[in-house]
Scaffold this motif. Structure first.
Motif, PDB file in Angstrom:
ATOM      1  N   GLY A 283       0.803  -1.220   0.000  1.00 28.73           N
ATOM      2  CA  GLY A 283       0.000   0.000   0.000  1.00 28.73           C
ATOM      3  C   GLY A 283       0.834   1.266   0.000  1.00 28.73           C
ATOM      4  N   LEU A 284       2.007   1.199   0.613  1.00 30.28           N
ATOM      5  CA  LEU A 284       2.876   2.379   0.710  1.00 30.28           C
ATOM      6  C   LEU A 284       3.960   2.383  -0.377  1.00 30.28           C
ATOM      7  CD1 LEU A 284       3.408   2.576   4.582  1.00 30.28           C
ATOM      8  CD2 LEU A 284       1.784   3.847   3.177  1.00 30.28           C
ATOM      9  N   ASN A 285       3.983   1.299  -1.175  1.00 30.02           N
ATOM     10  CA  ASN A 285       4.973   1.167  -2.252  1.00 30.02           C
ATOM     11  C   ASN A 285       6.398   1.235  -1.712  1.00 30.02           C
ATOM     12  OD1 ASN A 285       5.721   0.760  -4.940  1.00 30.02           O
ATOM     13  ND2 ASN A 285       5.871   2.972  -5.352  1.00 30.02           N
ATOM     14  N   VAL A 286       6.632   0.488  -0.635  1.00 32.21           N
ATOM     15  CA  VAL A 286       7.970   0.397  -0.055  1.00 32.21           C
ATOM     16  C   VAL A 286       8.311  -1.072   0.149  1.00 32.21           C
ATOM     17  CG1 VAL A 286       7.769   2.626   1.120  1.00 32.21           C
ATOM     18  CG2 VAL A 286       7.098   0.526   2.322  1.00 32.21           C
ATOM     19  N   ALA A 287       9.556  -1.368   0.463  1.00 26.85           N
ATOM     20  CA  ALA A 287       9.980  -2.741   0.711  1.00 26.85           C
ATOM     21  C   ALA A 287       9.436  -3.221   2.051  1.00 26.85           C
ATOM     22  CB  ALA A 287      11.499  -2.829   0.703  1.00 26.85           C
ATOM     23  N   GLU A 288       9.187  -4.530   2.157  1.00 21.85           N
ATOM     24  CA  GLU A 288       8.681  -5.086   3.409  1.00 21.85           C
ATOM     25  C   GLU A 288       9.680  -4.867   4.540  1.00 21.85           C
ATOM     26  OE1 GLU A 288       6.791  -9.309   5.071  1.00 21.85           O
ATOM     27  OE2 GLU A 288       7.242  -9.040   2.933  1.00 21.85           O
ATOM     28  N   GLY A 289      10.971  -4.892   4.201  1.00 26.00           N
ATOM     29  CA  GLY A 289      11.994  -4.628   5.211  1.00 26.00           C
ATOM     30  C   GLY A 289      11.889  -3.229   5.787  1.00 26.00           C
ATOM     31  N   THR A 290      11.463  -2.290   4.957  1.00 22.25           N
ATOM     32  CA  THR A 290      11.277  -0.904   5.421  1.00 22.25           C
ATOM     33  C   THR A 290      10.141  -0.828   6.433  1.00 22.25           C
ATOM     34  OG1 THR A 290      12.061  -0.025   3.307  1.00 22.25           O
ATOM     35  CG2 THR A 290      10.789   1.460   4.694  1.00 22.25           C
ATOM     36  N   VAL A 291       9.077  -1.578   6.168  1.00 26.79           N
ATOM     37  CA  VAL A 291       7.949  -1.619   7.109  1.00 26.79           C
ATOM     38  C   VAL A 291       8.413  -2.187   8.443  1.00 26.79           C
ATOM     39  CG1 VAL A 291       5.711  -2.668   7.595  1.00 26.79           C
ATOM     40  CG2 VAL A 291       6.192  -1.767   5.314  1.00 26.79           C
ATOM     41  N   LYS A 292       9.203  -3.252   8.396  1.00 25.89           N
ATOM     42  CA  LYS A 292       9.707  -3.858   9.639  1.00 25.89           C
ATOM     43  C   LYS A 292      10.560  -2.872  10.418  1.00 25.89           C
ATOM     44  CE  LYS A 292       9.702  -8.626   7.916  1.00 25.89           C
ATOM     45  NZ  LYS A 292      10.542  -9.802   7.556  1.00 25.89           N
ATOM     46  N   MET A 293      11.328  -2.074   9.699  1.00 33.00           N
ATOM     47  CA  MET A 293      12.152  -1.066  10.354  1.00 33.00           C
ATOM     48  C   MET A 293      11.282  -0.023  11.056  1.00 33.00           C
ATOM     49  SD  MET A 293      14.779   1.629   8.564  1.00 33.00           S
ATOM     50  CE  MET A 293      13.380   2.493   7.813  1.00 33.00           C
ATOM     51  N   HIS A 294      10.225   0.428  10.365  1.00 34.39           N
ATOM     52  CA  HIS A 294       9.322   1.411  10.972  1.00 34.39           C
ATOM     53  C   HIS A 294       8.584   0.804  12.173  1.00 34.39           C
ATOM     54  CE1 HIS A 294       9.934   4.704   8.250  1.00 34.39           C
ATOM     55  NE2 HIS A 294       9.552   4.015   7.179  1.00 34.39           N
ATOM     56  N   LEU A 295       8.210  -0.470  12.066  1.00 33.97           N
ATOM     57  CA  LEU A 295       7.516  -1.126  13.181  1.00 33.97           C
ATOM     58  C   LEU A 295       8.420  -1.205  14.412  1.00 33.97           C
ATOM     59  CD1 LEU A 295       5.572  -4.056  11.474  1.00 33.97           C
ATOM     60  CD2 LEU A 295       4.600  -2.060  12.620  1.00 33.97           C
ATOM     61  N   ALA A 296       9.687  -1.509  14.196  1.00 32.48           N
ATOM     62  CA  ALA A 296      10.626  -1.570  15.323  1.00 32.48           C
ATOM     63  C   ALA A 296      10.712  -0.209  16.008  1.00 32.48           C
ATOM     64  CB  ALA A 296      12.003  -2.021  14.832  1.00 32.48           C
ATOM     65  N   ALA A 297      10.742   0.844  15.192  1.00 31.90           N
ATOM     66  CA  ALA A 297      10.785   2.202  15.756  1.00 31.90           C
ATOM     67  C   ALA A 297       9.486   2.516  16.495  1.00 31.90           C
ATOM     68  CB  ALA A 297      11.025   3.217  14.639  1.00 31.90           C
ATOM     69  N   LEU A 298       8.346   2.085  15.925  1.00 34.95           N
ATOM     70  CA  LEU A 298       7.051   2.319  16.573  1.00 34.95           C
ATOM     71  C   LEU A 298       6.985   1.630  17.929  1.00 34.95           C
ATOM     72  CD1 LEU A 298       4.552   1.972  13.591  1.00 34.95           C
ATOM     73  CD2 LEU A 298       4.840   3.986  15.044  1.00 34.95           C
TER      74      LEU A 298
END
Length: 213
Positions: A177-192
């Motif tokens: 949905g955000l047109n980014v890599a899944e690894g990027t989402v995992k990085m943001h989740l860790a920060a969240l």
């Protein structure tokens, strides 16, 4: 809450509640609606602990208010003893603290008793499909000042990822949905997790409901 296909349920279900009428009624409801065949019953924490030795146990439905139960610490002990078992709290309590503490302990869902039986079954189906259920009512409760301050610390992208998490989307779905890599989402989740003080995905989703209306 999105609809998901339910897998054929295998294993034994533990229904733990010290109100006999509710306990028996829930067993019959699950037997009829979800075609579950094997049940264990408990009316206290000590009985729950004993039933955890059953290797066929796959789902435990637990009330927060039973003899021996003192709070989320007991749920954490149950999770540690049987990490392979899905644990669902079904409680009369709608308090924000009870919901957040239960999710922080690692349960797979928190369902409030004061609803129609069809709704309860739908939520259990959702959990059995592999999802974690967080009560929508959590978003309707007053947002603490600390949560409002936390919201201001999140970046625009972190808000987007959190919104996807609250909506029950997988990392892959959020990434698409955000047109980014899944690894990027995992990085943001860790920060969240760090910013929110969340211990797991369910806990982060529950806290997120306080920030995203």
């Amino acid at each position: 809450m999105r609809a998901h296909a339910q897998r054929d349920f295998q294993g034994t279900v533990l229904v733990a509640d010290d109100h006999e009428v509710f306990r028996i009624g829930l067993v019959q409801l699950l037997r009829r609606s979800l075609k579950i065949k094997r049940f264990l019953e408990a009316e206290s924490l000590s009985q729950v602990t004993g039933h955890l030795k059953d290797q066929n146990l796959a789902l435990a439905i637990i009330d927060l208010r039973m003899p021996g139960m003192t709070g989320a610490k007991d749920l954490e002990r149950i999770r540690r003893q049987r990490p392979d078992v899905q644990i669902v709290v079904v409680s009369a309590s709608e308090s924000r603290e009870d919901i957040l503490h239960a999710l922080e302990a690692g349960v797979h869902g928190y369902i409030v008793k004061s609803q129609h039986t069809d709704q309860l079954i739908d939520k259990l189906r959702y959990i059995l499909s592999g999802e974690i259920y967080v009560p929508p009512s959590l978003a309707e409760q007053p947002v603490p000042d600390s949560a409002q301050r936390t919201s201001k610390r999140l970046s625009g992208r972190q808000h987007q990822v959190l919104k996807g998490l609250v909506e029950g989307k997988s990392n892959k779905e959020i990434a698409k949905g955000l047109n980014v890599a899944e690894g990027t989402v995992k990085m943001h989740l860790a920060a969240l997790y760090r910013v929110l003080g969340a211990t797991n995905r369910a806990h982060a989703a529950a806290l997120g409901r306080q920030l995203i209306a």
